[in-house]
Design an enzyme around this catalytic site. Sequence first.
Site, PDB file in Angstrom:
ATOM      1  N   LYS A 188     -31.391  37.016  -3.986  1.00 51.46           N
ATOM      2  CA  LYS A 188     -30.784  37.369  -5.262  1.00 51.46           C
ATOM      3  C   LYS A 188     -31.838  37.283  -6.375  1.00 51.46           C
ATOM      4  O   LYS A 188     -32.854  36.634  -6.157  1.00 51.46           O
ATOM      5  CB  LYS A 188     -29.606  36.446  -5.565  1.00 51.46           C
ATOM      6  CG  LYS A 188     -30.019  34.952  -5.639  1.00 51.46           C
ATOM      7  CD  LYS A 188     -28.977  34.113  -6.261  1.00 51.46           C
ATOM      8  CE  LYS A 188     -29.191  33.968  -7.737  1.00 51.46           C
ATOM      9  NZ  LYS A 188     -30.221  32.967  -8.121  1.00 51.46           N
ATOM     10  N   HIS A 218     -27.372  31.371  -1.219  1.00 50.78           N
ATOM     11  CA  HIS A 218     -27.450  30.097  -0.499  1.00 50.78           C
ATOM     12  C   HIS A 218     -26.234  29.200  -0.729  1.00 50.78           C
ATOM     13  O   HIS A 218     -26.023  28.255   0.008  1.00 50.78           O
ATOM     14  CB  HIS A 218     -28.770  29.379  -0.812  1.00 50.78           C
ATOM     15  CG  HIS A 218     -28.771  28.662  -2.127  1.00 50.78           C
ATOM     16  ND1 HIS A 218     -29.016  29.295  -3.302  1.00 50.78           N
ATOM     17  CD2 HIS A 218     -28.548  27.374  -2.449  1.00 50.78           C
ATOM     18  CE1 HIS A 218     -28.951  28.427  -4.298  1.00 50.78           C
ATOM     19  NE2 HIS A 218     -28.667  27.242  -3.807  1.00 50.78           N
ATOM     20  N   LYS A 222     -23.700  26.228   2.013  1.00 48.90           N
ATOM     21  CA  LYS A 222     -23.297  24.832   1.781  1.00 48.90           C
ATOM     22  C   LYS A 222     -22.032  24.537   2.588  1.00 48.90           C
ATOM     23  O   LYS A 222     -21.053  25.283   2.508  1.00 48.90           O
ATOM     24  CB  LYS A 222     -23.036  24.600   0.285  1.00 48.90           C
ATOM     25  CG  LYS A 222     -24.285  24.732  -0.585  1.00 48.90           C
ATOM     26  CD  LYS A 222     -23.966  24.437  -2.037  1.00 48.90           C
ATOM     27  CE  LYS A 222     -25.101  24.847  -2.960  1.00 48.90           C
ATOM     28  NZ  LYS A 222     -26.266  23.991  -2.960  1.00 48.90           N
ATOM     29  N   HIS A 280     -23.506  32.986  -7.181  1.00 50.41           N
ATOM     30  CA  HIS A 280     -23.041  31.657  -6.760  1.00 50.41           C
ATOM     31  C   HIS A 280     -21.624  31.319  -7.251  1.00 50.41           C
ATOM     32  O   HIS A 280     -20.783  30.871  -6.480  1.00 50.41           O
ATOM     33  CB  HIS A 280     -23.985  30.575  -7.282  1.00 50.41           C
ATOM     34  CG  HIS A 280     -25.404  30.736  -6.819  1.00 50.41           C
ATOM     35  ND1 HIS A 280     -25.726  31.334  -5.616  1.00 50.41           N
ATOM     36  CD2 HIS A 280     -26.581  30.364  -7.373  1.00 50.41           C
ATOM     37  CE1 HIS A 280     -27.046  31.323  -5.479  1.00 50.41           C
ATOM     38  NE2 HIS A 280     -27.581  30.741  -6.529  1.00 50.41           N
ATOM     39  N   LYS A 376     -27.740  24.684 -17.583  1.00 54.06           N
ATOM     40  CA  LYS A 376     -28.881  23.822 -17.247  1.00 54.06           C
ATOM     41  C   LYS A 376     -29.024  22.742 -18.310  1.00 54.06           C
ATOM     42  O   LYS A 376     -28.540  22.892 -19.423  1.00 54.06           O
ATOM     43  CB  LYS A 376     -30.150  24.647 -17.162  1.00 54.06           C
ATOM     44  CG  LYS A 376     -30.087  25.684 -16.032  1.00 54.06           C
ATOM     45  CD  LYS A 376     -31.442  26.007 -15.485  1.00 54.06           C
ATOM     46  CE  LYS A 376     -31.384  27.030 -14.378  1.00 54.06           C
ATOM     47  NZ  LYS A 376     -31.172  26.439 -13.051  1.00 54.06           N
TER      48      LYS A 376
HETATM   49  C1  BG6 Z   1     -30.700  29.334  -7.633  1.00 55.05           C
HETATM   50  C2  BG6 Z   1     -30.938  29.598  -9.087  1.00 55.05           C
HETATM   51  O1  BG6 Z   1     -30.258  30.499  -6.997  1.00 55.05           O
HETATM   52  O2  BG6 Z   1     -29.713  28.309  -7.502  1.00 55.05           O
HETATM   53  C3  BG6 Z   1     -31.391  28.323  -9.787  1.00 55.05           C
HETATM   54  O3  BG6 Z   1     -31.930  30.603  -9.234  1.00 55.05           O
HETATM   55  C4  BG6 Z   1     -30.390  27.216  -9.558  1.00 55.05           C
HETATM   56  O4  BG6 Z   1     -31.579  28.549 -11.167  1.00 55.05           O
HETATM   57  C5  BG6 Z   1     -30.071  27.067  -8.067  1.00 55.05           C
HETATM   58  O5  BG6 Z   1     -30.931  26.007 -10.064  1.00 55.05           O
HETATM   59  C6  BG6 Z   1     -28.935  26.098  -7.836  1.00 55.05           C
HETATM   60  O6  BG6 Z   1     -28.795  25.859  -6.476  1.00 55.05           O
HETATM   61  P1  BG6 Z   1     -28.452  24.408  -5.915  1.00 55.05           P
HETATM   62  O7  BG6 Z   1     -28.300  24.584  -4.446  1.00 55.05           O
HETATM   63  O8  BG6 Z   1     -29.597  23.523  -6.305  1.00 55.05           O
HETATM   64  O9  BG6 Z   1     -27.182  24.007  -6.589  1.00 55.05           O
END
Ligand code: BG6
Length: 534
Positions: A188, A218, A222, A280, A376
Site C-alpha cells: 500500500k 498487514h 494480525k 487499515h 500519530k
Molecule cells: C503502516 C503505515 O502501513 O502501518 C504507518 O504506513 C503505520 O504509518 C503502520 O504506523 C501501523 O501499523 P502497526 O502494525 O504498527 O499498527
Amino acid sequence: MNDEPQRPATTIVAASPRHEPKPADPCAMVIFGAFGDLTKRLVVPALYNLNRTGTLPRKFALIGVDLADGTAESWREHLHSMLESFVGNASAEFQVEAIDEKAWSSLASRMSYVQGDITKPDVYARLGDALAEAQKKNSTGGNVIFYLAVADRFFGAVVDRLGEAKLTNQEEGKDGKLRFWRRVVIEKPFGHDLASARTLNAQIGRTLHEGQIFRIDHFLGKETVQNIMAFRFANGLFEPVWNRDRIDHVQITVAETVGVEGRGKFYEATGALRDMVPNHVFTLLGMVAMEPPVGFDAQSIRNKKCEVFSAIPAVPPENAVRGQYGPGTVLGTQMKAYRDEPNVAKDSNIETYVAMKLEIDNWRWAGVPFYLRTGKHMARRLTEIAIRFKEAPHAPFKGGPSGAPTPNWLVIAIQPNEGISLQFEVKRPGPEVTLATVRMNFAYSDWFPKEPNVGYETLLYDVMIGDATLFHRADMVEEAWRIVQPVLDAWAREKADFPNYASGTNGPGGADELIGRDGGRQWRALDPSTEGKK
Ligand code: BG6
C-alpha cells in the site's frame, strides 16, 4: 470476601484439532526494494520465522533487487544485522531471545542479489537469469512471487517491465492446471485517490489477471483482526444483536504514539488519511460490518466485504476532521512538531490525524453511525473496535440513587493488549440498589502462548499457497477510495489551520465536536484506566 479479581482459567475449553499447515509450493520470491526498510524490518524476518517453524517450502529461493550497490553477501549481512537488533529489544518488531542461526543460514544460503534500476528493462533480463539459476539450484519449479516493497509510484512500471520480460507468464498443462504460477504482491498505498487506483488496476490488469494479484494490508495479518470473523460467525450469541436494533454506534480507533519515524518524504505525499483509512481502518470496518459469508473461501469473504463498502455513501467533507501534531510530550518524552520533522515543509498542510463519521446504507446498519479516528503522536497506542449497545428499553433504575445505567460496550482490542471485553452493569453489594459498571475481559495472552512473529508470516504463507482471502481485491480498493474521495478533494482545496493538536493528546478538538454533534456522544478515552466511563 476476596476482592481480588479471579484469573480466568487458562485451559482451553475445547478446540478444533490443529491441522498441519498445507505445505506451500516450492517457489522463488523476488523482493523489489531489497535494501528497503520494509524488507529488513518485516518481510525477511517473516520469512525467517516461517523457516524457523518449518512452514517455508524446502525448495525455496530469495532474490533481492535494488538500486543499491550490493552483493548477495552484503545483502545477507544487512538483513542479519537487523535480526540481531531484535534480540532482547523490547521495542523491536518481534521479541527474540536469540537468533536461530541454523534457520537463518539455511535461508541465507538461498539468497541472491540483482543490482539495478527497476524502471529499466536490463534488470529484468538479469532477473530472468537469476530465476533460471534459482530454479536449477533450488528446484523452485518455476513458481515465483514478486514482492513490490518499493514506493507506490513504481508499482505500475515494475509490473509492465515484468510483463514485457515475460516473467509473469504462467504455464498451463494439458489438464488445464497450472504447471507453474507467477504472483505479484503489491504494498500500500494502492493509488492516491479513486482515479489513480482505477488507472493502476487497469495498468496491472494488462499484464496480470486478478488471481495473480495480492494487494497486501498487514492489518489482515494480525490474529485479532482475523479473529473478528471467528468471534462473529462461530458464536450464536452475538450475531442476533449485531445490527441496528441493538447497536447504537461503533467507534474504530487506531491511535499511535509514534510520529512519522523519519518517513517525512513519504508522509508529505501521503498523509494520515491515505496512509491509514481506505486500507487499515476500512479493513477493521469490513470485518465488523460484513454480512456472514456463505463459505470461507476467498471469493465469498471478499464479496461480502465489497458489498459493505459499496453500501457506504461517500463521506461529505463536513463529516471529517483533520489534525496535525504540534510539539508536546508523548509518554513522558518531549516531541517536536510534525512541521519540524526531517523532510517536512515548514508550512505543511498534511494531516497526521483523521476522524470521520460514516454510514452504511443497508438493512443491518441503517442509522448506525460508524466513527473512525486515527492519528500519530497520540496520548496512547491503542487499536480497538468499540461497539456501543443501545440502552435497555425500559430502565427501572432511572431516577434511583444510581442514576441511569451506563450502556453496554463490547470492545475488540486489536493492540497492544489483544482481547475482547464486555462492559455491563451489576448491582453494587449492599442494602441499596445502586449500579456499578464492570468488565468481563478475555485476554489472548491468558489463553494462548504468543508466537514470535511480525504479522507478515500468515500473509506470505497465503501467497505461497495461493489463498487470496486476506488480500484486497480491485473492486474493494476502488470502493474504499470512492468513499473518502470528497474529503481528499476538499482538503486539497483548503489550507488547514495547523498544527491543531499537541503531541501526546487525544487529537484536535474538532474531532470531539464531530462526534458530539450526534446527541452529545463522546470518543472513548484512549487511556485504558478510564475506558468505558463515557
Ligand atoms: C503502516 C503505515 O502501513 O502501518 C504507518 O504506513 C503505520 O504509518 C503502520 O504506523 C501501523 O501499523 P502497526 O502494525 O504498527 O499498527
